[in-house]
Design a protein around this motif. Structure first.
Motif, PDB file in Angstrom:
ATOM      1  N   VAL A  90       0.838  -1.247  -0.057  1.00 28.81           N
ATOM      2  CA  VAL A  90       0.120   0.114  -0.065  1.00 28.81           C
ATOM      3  C   VAL A  90       0.927   1.139  -0.043  1.00 28.81           C
ATOM      4  O   VAL A  90       0.587   2.092  -0.722  1.00 28.81           O
ATOM      5  CB  VAL A  90      -1.034  -0.128   1.323  1.00 28.81           C
ATOM      6  N   GLY A  91       1.976   1.202   1.152  1.00 27.50           N
ATOM      7  CA  GLY A  91       2.846   2.637   0.877  1.00 27.50           C
ATOM      8  C   GLY A  91       3.462   2.718  -0.527  1.00 27.50           C
ATOM      9  O   GLY A  91       3.688   3.771  -0.740  1.00 27.50           O
ATOM     10  N   ALA A  92       4.024   1.527  -1.050  1.00 28.65           N
ATOM     11  CA  ALA A  92       4.866   1.578  -2.300  1.00 28.65           C
ATOM     12  C   ALA A  92       4.008   2.112  -3.458  1.00 28.65           C
ATOM     13  O   ALA A  92       4.287   3.106  -4.044  1.00 28.65           O
ATOM     14  CB  ALA A  92       5.327   0.318  -2.713  1.00 28.65           C
ATOM     15  N   LEU A  93       2.669   1.662  -3.337  1.00 27.36           N
ATOM     16  CA  LEU A  93       1.750   2.273  -4.327  1.00 27.36           C
ATOM     17  C   LEU A  93       1.267   3.796  -4.269  1.00 27.36           C
ATOM     18  O   LEU A  93       1.254   4.521  -5.206  1.00 27.36           O
ATOM     19  CB  LEU A  93       0.363   1.301  -4.622  1.00 27.36           C
ATOM     20  N   LYS A  94       0.948   4.117  -2.794  1.00 23.66           N
ATOM     21  CA  LYS A  94       0.675   5.437  -2.716  1.00 23.66           C
ATOM     22  C   LYS A  94       1.794   6.374  -3.093  1.00 23.66           C
ATOM     23  O   LYS A  94       1.668   7.521  -3.733  1.00 23.66           O
ATOM     24  CB  LYS A  94       0.381   5.422  -1.141  1.00 23.66           C
ATOM     25  N   GLY A 141      -5.302   6.841   2.116  1.00 25.37           N
ATOM     26  CA  GLY A 141      -5.249   6.136   3.425  1.00 25.37           C
ATOM     27  C   GLY A 141      -3.759   5.606   3.705  1.00 25.37           C
ATOM     28  O   GLY A 141      -2.986   6.047   3.013  1.00 25.37           O
ATOM     29  N   GLY A 142      -3.855   4.529   4.490  1.00 28.73           N
ATOM     30  CA  GLY A 142      -2.577   3.795   4.727  1.00 28.73           C
ATOM     31  C   GLY A 142      -2.650   3.214   6.375  1.00 28.73           C
ATOM     32  O   GLY A 142      -3.824   2.993   6.640  1.00 28.73           O
ATOM     33  N   SER A 199      -6.880   1.462   3.351  1.00 33.90           N
ATOM     34  CA  SER A 199      -6.412   2.023   2.002  1.00 33.90           C
ATOM     35  C   SER A 199      -7.512   2.016   1.061  1.00 33.90           C
ATOM     36  O   SER A 199      -8.161   0.940   1.049  1.00 33.90           O
ATOM     37  CB  SER A 199      -5.043   1.540   1.458  1.00 33.90           C
ATOM     38  N   PHE A 200      -7.560   3.145   0.197  1.00 37.85           N
ATOM     39  CA  PHE A 200      -8.686   3.289  -0.789  1.00 37.85           C
ATOM     40  C   PHE A 200      -7.946   3.642  -1.931  1.00 37.85           C
ATOM     41  O   PHE A 200      -7.561   4.781  -2.295  1.00 37.85           O
ATOM     42  CB  PHE A 200      -9.698   4.487  -0.090  1.00 37.85           C
ATOM     43  N   VAL A 234      -8.353  -2.150   0.537  1.00 38.04           N
ATOM     44  CA  VAL A 234      -7.605  -3.023   1.225  1.00 38.04           C
ATOM     45  C   VAL A 234      -7.429  -2.587   2.513  1.00 38.04           C
ATOM     46  O   VAL A 234      -6.842  -1.579   2.746  1.00 38.04           O
ATOM     47  CB  VAL A 234      -6.309  -3.277   0.473  1.00 38.04           C
ATOM     48  N   GLN A 235      -8.044  -3.515   3.517  1.00 27.35           N
ATOM     49  CA  GLN A 235      -7.846  -3.144   4.864  1.00 27.35           C
ATOM     50  C   GLN A 235      -7.387  -4.230   5.756  1.00 27.35           C
ATOM     51  O   GLN A 235      -7.439  -5.338   5.285  1.00 27.35           O
ATOM     52  CB  GLN A 235      -9.010  -2.146   5.486  1.00 27.35           C
TER      53      GLN A 235
END
Length: 422
Positions: A76-80, A96-97, A148-149, A160-161
């Motif tokens: 999630v962090g890498a994609l954000k 999100g995150g 994450s949204f 994804v949460q």
């Protein structure tokens, strides 16, 4: 009817992704997303994110620990980070995150909606409802800590949460998808990623519709005191309760507790197919593709696995551990991250995507042919055993720029001198 795609349980691990790996995950994650969007469109990328097996494999191919809860946070962090500069081009946004970042999701959605033109307030409400369902309506013992949204310019989304259970040392990942979603309270999940821990309270199951209605009726008719009285009466009943009807089967990913990758975790015929394709197609098909200095057979083997992440169908991701054999893992499982190979993989893929944007599809097509060839050859290909494959990777780790949270890998000579001095 809401679409629910599956579920997964992951061992709960502490620790952080080192900067040297996080930066590479950002670059590789973004360029894989670009390739999927180019070939199949951004709606298909959302569908991939909603599939727990693909999501786990995606994290593993980027060098993250193949089985742990940390894959969710790191992906999630890498994609954000990686998709933020591309949001205008791809029409894809990540909000999100983890922790405090999860609480900022509604505000981020409103801001994105104002900028690109969708109803951010409505999606902010959806974000809150999704979090409430998995923290209250589904009472399975897991407390949410990541939300994450992923949303497109036309308002389609995936959530994804992830929640944790400190007593069992497990994490559970939940996947939601707007495609086909008609209700937040009846079978809304695209996927739930977790290990079966017995009976749970799930008021979002479509079989619980009567229960949801009855709860509202009781509250209106009896009030809180009356409900307590009814509960006492029910507790005295001894009649057996008939089991509910069977729910439809959904993919359920359960990752093992062991940290090391073992032969049983990998479908060897598929690994052998990728190795054979890299050996047979590489020399003939990659003359123009392999212009990045130093790219050779080892990088082509990694590209074969990355190609499967881009082009593979859902049934191809039943063994996420196999994708850790592309770029290893930060904790040296199955082997240290070969940073030189990872950098070359990113460089080749970025070059192919950049050319495709200019209408020159040859390089991306070559990667797709590599994936097709892997599938054909896996029926007949043979190759090294799992243990022999990993042993060779460890032996060559220093040559490949091997690195882990424990530091750089030493050359065999330096290892021998270190052992002698000890």
């Amino acid at each position: 009817m809401a679409k629910r795609a599956g579920s997964a349980d992951l061992p709960l691990h502490n620790g952080r992704v080192p900067a040297w790996l996080g930066q590479r995950m950002t670059r590789l994650g973004a360029v894989i997303a670009e390739a999927i969007c180019h070939h199949y469109g951004r709606d298909e990328f959302l569908r991939r994110l909603a599939h727990p097996f693909w999501f786990q494999s995606f994290g593993a191919v980027m060098g993250m620990d193949w089985h742990s809860s940390g894959i969710t946070t790191s992906v999630v962090g890498a994609l954000k980070r990686g998709l933020a500069p591309l949001s205008g081009e791809l029409g894809l946004h990540v909000c999100g995150g983890r922790g405090r970042h999860s609480r900022q999701t509604p505000a981020e959605l409103v801001a994105v909606g104002t900028r690109v033109g969708f109803d951010g307030a409505a999606l902010a409400t959806a974000s809150r409802l999704v979090a409430k369902v998995d923290s209250a309506a589904v009472q399975d013992g897991f407390d949410l800590y990541l939300h994450s949204f992923f949303v497109t310019d036309d308002g389609k989304w995936v959530v994804v949460q992830q929640g944790m259970n400190g007593d069992s040392r497990l994490a559970r990942r939940y996947h939601w998808q707007s495609e086909g979603l008609t209700s937040f309270v009846e079978a809304p999940h695209a996927a739930i990623d977790g290990k079966n821990r017995g009976e749970i309270v799930n008021l979002t199951d479509r079989r619980a519709a009567a229960s949801r209605k009855a709860q509202l009726d009781l509250l209106m008719e009896l009030g809180p005191d009356g409900i307590v009285g009814e509960a006492v009466g029910l507790a005295r009943r001894s009649e057996p309760v008939p089991p509910p009807p069977e729910a439809p089967f959904l993919p359920h990913l359960v990752m093992p507790e062991h940290h090391d990758v073992r032969p049983k975790d990998v479908m060897m015929r598929r690994l052998h197919g990728a190795l054979a394709a890299a050996a047979e197609r590489g020399p003939s098909d990659f003359a123009e593709l392999l212009l990045v200095p130093g790219v050779g057979a080892r990088t082509v083997r990694s590209l074969a696995m990355v190609a499967e992440i881009v082009h593979g169908t859902p049934c191809r991701f039943a063994d996420p551990a196999r994708f850790s054999l592309a770029h290893g893992g930060k904790d040296r499982h199955p082997f240290p991250v070969p940073t030189l190979v990872l950098d070359q993989t990113i460089g080749v893929l970025k070059s192919a995507v950049a050319a495709a944007k200019l209408g020159q599809e040859e390089k991306l097509d070559a990667i797709q042919r590599l994936d097709s060839q892997s599938r054909q050859l896996e029926r007949t290909a043979d190759g090294p055993s799992f243990d022999a494959f990993v042993a060779e990777e460890r032996r060559r780790s220093h040559d490949y720029g091997g690195r882990s949270v424990f530091g750089w890998e030493l050359s065999p000579e330096a290892e021998a001198e270190k052992a002698w001095r000890q």
